[in-house]
Design a protein around this motif. Structure first.
Motif, PDB file in Angstrom:
ATOM      1  N   PRO A   8      15.125  28.486  -6.841  1.00 25.58           N
ATOM      2  CA  PRO A   8      14.824  27.885  -5.270  1.00 25.58           C
ATOM      3  C   PRO A   8      14.866  26.863  -5.697  1.00 25.58           C
ATOM      4  N   THR A   9      15.196  25.568  -4.230  1.00 21.77           N
ATOM      5  CA  THR A   9      14.868  24.338  -4.478  1.00 21.77           C
ATOM      6  C   THR A   9      14.247  24.180  -3.093  1.00 21.77           C
ATOM      7  N   GLN A  10      13.359  24.007  -2.361  1.00 19.57           N
ATOM      8  CA  GLN A  10      13.201  23.183  -1.084  1.00 19.57           C
ATOM      9  C   GLN A  10      13.550  21.876  -1.120  1.00 19.57           C
TER      10      GLN A  10
ATOM     11  N   HIS B 259      14.410  30.324   3.476  1.00 11.97           N
ATOM     12  CA  HIS B 259      13.696  30.972   3.807  1.00 11.97           C
ATOM     13  C   HIS B 259      12.356  29.443   3.729  1.00 11.97           C
ATOM     14  N   ASP B 260      11.552  29.982   4.669  1.00 15.30           N
ATOM     15  CA  ASP B 260       9.677  29.574   3.950  1.00 15.30           C
ATOM     16  C   ASP B 260       9.973  28.297   4.896  1.00 15.30           C
ATOM     17  N   VAL B 261      10.744  28.626   6.338  1.00 19.94           N
ATOM     18  CA  VAL B 261      11.180  26.997   6.630  1.00 19.94           C
ATOM     19  C   VAL B 261      10.220  26.505   7.514  1.00 19.94           C
ATOM     20  N   LEU B 262       9.710  24.940   7.795  1.00 17.13           N
ATOM     21  CA  LEU B 262       8.671  24.740   8.586  1.00 17.13           C
ATOM     22  C   LEU B 262       9.169  23.658   9.406  1.00 17.13           C
TER      23      LEU B 262
ATOM     24  N   VAL C 240      16.464  21.939 -10.361  1.00 15.57           N
ATOM     25  CA  VAL C 240      14.938  21.124 -11.570  1.00 15.57           C
ATOM     26  C   VAL C 240      14.367  22.112 -10.606  1.00 15.57           C
ATOM     27  N   GLU C 241      13.218  22.422 -11.149  1.00 13.99           N
ATOM     28  CA  GLU C 241      11.321  23.213 -10.779  1.00 13.99           C
ATOM     29  C   GLU C 241      10.243  21.958 -10.967  1.00 13.99           C
ATOM     30  N   ASN C 242       9.922  22.029 -10.504  1.00 11.61           N
ATOM     31  CA  ASN C 242       8.416  20.922 -10.829  1.00 11.61           C
ATOM     32  C   ASN C 242       9.238  19.970 -11.584  1.00 11.61           C
TER      33      ASN C 242
ATOM     34  N   PHE D 168      15.666  13.525  14.073  1.00  4.78           N
ATOM     35  CA  PHE D 168      14.183  13.172  14.506  1.00  4.78           C
ATOM     36  C   PHE D 168      13.307  14.444  14.116  1.00  4.78           C
ATOM     37  N   MET D 169      13.369  15.883  14.511  1.00  8.89           N
ATOM     38  CA  MET D 169      13.065  16.238  13.973  1.00  8.89           C
ATOM     39  C   MET D 169      12.612  16.918  12.343  1.00  8.89           C
ATOM     40  N   PRO D 170      11.561  17.256  11.885  1.00  8.47           N
ATOM     41  CA  PRO D 170      11.920  17.072  10.283  1.00  8.47           C
ATOM     42  C   PRO D 170      11.279  18.431  10.187  1.00  8.47           C
ATOM     43  N   THR D 171      11.911  18.626   9.225  1.00  9.84           N
ATOM     44  CA  THR D 171      12.376  20.441   8.690  1.00  9.84           C
ATOM     45  C   THR D 171      12.000  20.488   7.042  1.00  9.84           C
ATOM     46  N   THR D 172      11.472  21.460   6.778  1.00  9.96           N
ATOM     47  CA  THR D 172      11.780  21.586   5.254  1.00  9.96           C
ATOM     48  C   THR D 172      11.763  23.121   4.870  1.00  9.96           C
ATOM     49  N   ALA D 173      12.684  23.810   4.226  1.00  8.65           N
ATOM     50  CA  ALA D 173      13.054  25.006   4.289  1.00  8.65           C
ATOM     51  C   ALA D 173      13.332  25.157   2.698  1.00  8.65           C
TER      52      ALA D 173
END
Length: 478
Positions: free
Chosen positions: A321-323, A376-379, A275-277, A331-336
């Motif tokens: 790609p999916t985020q 990739h694109d990890v926050l 799924v995208e957008n 406890f630590m919010p991680t987005t990838a």
């Protein structure tokens, strides 16, 4: 009647002769109270069949589709040495308006038809051919609609040669049309002979007849004995096993969309797939029914239809790609951003296994494919974490999903579910080794996956596309 041994060479001959094993569905037998003697009347408990066969016939103006309905009764069971003789068979070819235009263009107002269908009876290690022929008397051509041409069929019997299952498989059709003018005179040409080939569709395997040992041998209950197990892989030819009839076919091209979720057990969360957008863009190119494996020794009349696919995302063999966002270590919010990519040279393999449970046929599909999982694109807590361009699993993830009819078949789509084990990660980090971090937080077994496959769009040769306008785009389902 001819008898041959199943070897790679004879299987090729059968294929060349036009025997097409399209086991998309089988017609299950209904009970009949008609009696039969050894002279050939219909047996008590006979199987009643009512199949629709799709043929392509070379009419003068071009290829036309002709549906041939076949009805009759088959023995419910036989023993080695007994005759396998379908009774009360009727064959009904139906001409479409496009096909009738070839007749009315000759100033024909009526038509006489004869049909001759070759049926292969496949048994363990052998096959026999039976010729079914019918004739329809002169029938007026209607001003509108299609024209069915029913006729009783003469059927030649064959002999049960081996224990297991005898499968009746529809094959080539010779169809001769003799049009007549209003005054009864002949047209020019006086007849139209057609050599028709069978196409994809329900009922090409007309019936299975269980065959026991010779009369007087020990009886075996249904399901008893060692039935040869079919392979759960589509890559082995199996020509040396006399129990298995393997037929490679010209696959039907198609495509389908899919979307779903994959859990990450260690993070107690899930990420969307395909799924995208808000739009389903997970896409797979399909080759449907490229091989059929018929098990002639199994007591449950089982067979497998093999299909395959290739993921297609802007020309790349991957899901979009999916985020996703998780709470790493609770406890630590991680987005990838995560990408699932097929290794080069691999396919999505679909094994649709059908079997008879004594009442009806069921289909269980197993879908397998390996995937590289790249991150990739990890926050982390809103700040970028440099993981580099090659942070991925050290080996592909082996994904196996299953679906059962009626909820899922490869031809209708539906839910596919299973569990995956995520391998360790490697190549993660720029200037520091982050492999242990991702391995500890993601890798491991028990990750539930659920994909919803849409109804596939197919483009059979010599036919209009099916389910393609528009193509079904399913939504993920929890």
């Amino acid at each position: 009647m001819s008898i041959m041994r199943w070897t790679p060479r004879t299987i090729a001959r059968v294929a060349a002769a036009g025997v097409v094993l399209i086991a998309v569905s089988l017609i299950s037998g209904a009970e009949s109270s008609a009696g039969q003697s050894s002279a050939g009347e219909a047996p008590a408990g006979a199987q009643a069949i009512d199949a629709a066969l799709a043929y392509t016939c070379p009419f003068p103006a071009g290829a036309r589709q002709v549906t041939v309905k076949v009805a009759g009764t088959f023995p419910s069971a036989r023993a080695v040495g007994d005759r396998l003789w379908p009774r009360h068979v009727t064959m009904t070819p139906t001409l479409s308006r496009a096909a009738l235009a070839d007749l009315t263009g000759l100033d024909a107002t009526s038509v006489t038809a004869s049909a001759r269908m070759t049926v292969t009876v496949a048994q363990k290690g052998t096959s026999s051919t039976s010729v079914w022929s019918s004739r329809t008397p002169s029938t007026p051509i209607p001003g509108s609609g299609d024209l069915p041409l029913p006729g009783p069929a003469m059927v030649s019997p064959v002999t049960a040669e081996a224990t297991g299952s005898a499968a009746f498989i529809a094959g080539p059709l010779t169809f001769v049309l003799t049009p007549h003018k209003a005054d009864g005179g002949a047209t020019n040409p006086p007849s139209i002979p057609l050599n028709c080939r069978i196409g994809l569709g329900p009922g090409a395997i007309l019936a299975h007849v269980p065959v026991a040992g010779p009369s007087g041998s020990a009886a075996r209950s249904p399901g008893a004995g060692a039935a040869t197990a079919l392979p759960r892989t589509a890559r082995q030819p199996l020509d040396d096993d006399p129990c298995l009839l393997v037929e490679d076919l010209d696959p039907v091209p198609g495509e389908a969309y899919m979307a779903g979720y994959s859990n990450v057990k260690k993070l107690d969360g899930a990420t969307r797939l395909g799924v995208e957008n808000g739009e389903t863009t997970g896409h797979v190119l399909l080759e449907l029914a490229y091989r059929v494996i018929l098990n002639l020794c199994a007591t449950d009349s089982s067979f497998d239809v093999l299909s395959r696919g290739l993921l297609d995302y802007h020309g790349r063999h991957q899901l979009p790609p999916t985020q996703a966002t998780f709470l790493t270590f609770g406890f630590m919010p991680t987005t990838a951003t995560m990408e699932l990519t097929e290794p080069e040279g691999t396919d999505v393999e679909v094994d649709s296994h059908s079997f008879f449970d004594g009442t009806d046929f069921h289909e269980e599909s197993t879908v397998t494919s390996p995937f590289w999982v790249r991150i990739h694109d990890v926050l982390v807590n809103g700040k970028p974490l440099e993981v580099g361009p090659h942070c991925q699993t050290v080996t592909p993830v082996a994904v196996t999903l299953t679906g059962k009819s009626p909820e899922y078949t490869v031809n209708t789509g539906g839910p596919l579910t299973g569990y995956a084990t995520f391998p360790a990660f490697g190549g993660c980090g720029v200037g520091e080794d982050l492999d242990p971090l991702f391995t500890a937080s993601i890798s491991g077994p028990g990750n539930f996956m659920k994909l919803i496959q849409g109804v596939p769009c197919t483009r059979p040769p010599d036919q209009d596309p099916v389910n393609c306008d528009p193509i079904d785009r399913p939504r993920p389902q929890p």
